[in-house]
Design an enzyme around this catalytic site. Structure first.
Site, PDB file in Angstrom:
ATOM      1  CB  SER A 196      27.451 -69.871 -17.330  1.00 54.25           C
ATOM      2  OG  SER A 196      27.263 -70.590 -18.525  1.00 54.25           O
ATOM      3  CG  HIS A 247      26.406 -68.006 -13.223  1.00 54.22           C
ATOM      4  ND1 HIS A 247      27.458 -68.323 -12.409  1.00 54.22           N
ATOM      5  CD2 HIS A 247      26.311 -69.009 -14.123  1.00 54.22           C
ATOM      6  CE1 HIS A 247      27.993 -69.455 -12.810  1.00 54.22           C
ATOM      7  NE2 HIS A 247      27.313 -69.895 -13.852  1.00 54.22           N
ATOM      8  CE  LYS A 301      27.039 -72.676 -11.116  1.00 51.50           C
ATOM      9  NZ  LYS A 301      26.323 -72.878 -12.364  1.00 51.50           N
TER      10      LYS A 301
END
Ligand SMILES: *Cc1c(COP(=O)(O)O)cnc(C)c1O
Length: 393
Positions: free
Chosen positions: A181, A209, A240
């Protein structure tokens, strides 16, 4: 309270350039935002990678569920918070991810905090990458297992630890971010899976991610490497790229049953609101149908990264939409971020303790919603500020 100890602590943070003034957002979190009252600022810091958080169909789905179920879940899952949408969503994600079962949590953070201590015990060992996310580190702290940290993505170091210690423990869990990250690099999952086979270990990948970013239609880092069925625990976030809120663990069905009975965030914290569940479902359906947004995300990433490299910025080895622009000194990092914002570009400064001392950086998070015009303008500003502050030559 004696002596205002927190005044002293806060003052020390300010002196060290480590104090964060949290900005206030007055608009939708999309390509242009109103931040601290400043309008039309180019947003290079959102995890809303694909713009799904503002998609009209996703918003409609949430509205419908609001009318049907109200705003809150009403209880923890084991009591009466287990809304019918949770099971539907878990099945959808399991199919999308090509894994046997999925267990939903309220966030990526609670998925890690709840799962790591539930799947490890005294007599076990956890091997953790040095750059793993804070929620993994905290999950490990809650576990009764021993822990050792291997050098970032260093497979020799990992194998050394396995050679020296495997025999002394019952279970060994290797745990890593899929996409790191802070540096934006991808874990060497094929090697980790191989080592796990050789040394009979369990594997855990935090794909916060990678989800919605890597692999076919954003199926994640496991799909990117074609390793389906070979990672025991895959954590993903719905906050996200999926654009809403929540986290999950994809695993074997027995793991799901165990987590539903043992993971403390499921037992002791209220479930995700139904409107969010409906929004997530719609968002994943859109992702499954259409690869265009993911392609646009990578196109935009490439434009920004090559632009910055050509100017002479150091972006480490990032190949993902997380682009760290390394500045170094903490106070200078904050200053660069402020200069960029004065020129209408927001990039969050990331400094110690989130990253090691003297590796202060502006962490760009690319979004598919950025236009060519946004990107050109942002690059121009990076060039001007870099020249002014002698960051590039
Ligand atoms: C953001 C993040 C999390 C936490 O996810 P949330 O859904 O925001 O709680 C966990 N792990 C990593 C690597 C992250 O980047």
């Amino acid at each position: 309270m004696i002596n205002n100890i927190f005044d002293d602590k806060v003052n020390q943070l300010k002196k060290d350039g480590l104090y964060k003034d949290i900005p206030v957002i007055f608009s939708k979190c999309q390509n242009r935002i109103t931040i601290n009252g400043q309008q039309n600022v180019i947003n290079l810091s959102s995890n809303n990678y694909l713009g799904l958080g503002q998609h009209p169909l996703v918003i409609d789905a949430a509205k419908k569920a609001l009318d049907q179920f109200g705003v809150g879940a009403g209880a923890v899952r084991p009591i009466v918070g287990n809304n019918v949408l949770i099971g539907e969503l878990e099945d959808l994600i399991a199919r999308f991810k090509n894994e046997e079962a999925v267990t939903l949590f309220q966030s990526g953070l609670t998925a890690n905090l709840g799962t790591i201590p539930a799947i490890t015990d005294k007599g076990d060992l956890i091997l953790s990458d040095a750059l793993n996310h804070a929620s993994i580190i905290d999950g490990i702290r809650l576990s009764k297992a021993d822990k050792k940290v291997y050098k970032h993505s260093d497979m020799n170091d990992l194998e050394h630890l396995l050679k020296d210690h495997r025999a002394s423990y019952n279970q060994v869990l290797i745990i890593t971010d899929g996409v790191f990250s802070m540096d934006g690099d991808i874990a060497d999952l094929p090697s980790i899976v191989n080592l796990a086979k050789t040394y009979q270990c369990m594997t855990y990948v935090d794909d916060a991610h990678g989800s919605g970013v890597l692999g076919r239609n954003g199926r994640g880092t496991i799909d990117h490497f074609g390793l389906h069925g070979q990672v025991d625990f895959i954590m993903g976030t719905l906050s996200k790229a999926i654009g809403v809120v929540g986290g999950y663990i994809a695993s074997k069905k027995s793991v799901k049953e165990w987590l539903l009975n043992r993971a403390r965030p499921i037992l002791f914290s209220t479930a995700v609101p139904p409107s969010s569940l409906a929004a997530i479902k719609r968002s994943i359906e859109l992702l499954e149908l259409d690869q265009t947004r993911v392609n646009q995300l990578h196109y935009n990433t490439n434009l920004l990264r090559t632009g910055l490299i050509e100017m002479g910025y150091d972006v480490l080895k990032s190949t993902t939409p997380i682009i760290p622009v390394i500045i170094g000194d903490e106070i200078l990092t904050a200053q660069v971020s402020k200069s960029l914002l004065d020129r209408g570009v927001f990039v969050s400064p990331i400094v110690f303790p989130t990253v090691p001392p003297s590796t202060g950086r502006l962490r760009i998070m690319v979004s598919a919603t950025l236009t060519k015009e946004d990107i050109d303008e942002a690059l121009n500003v990076f060039k001007d500020i870099g020249d002014q502050l002698k960051l590039i030559n």
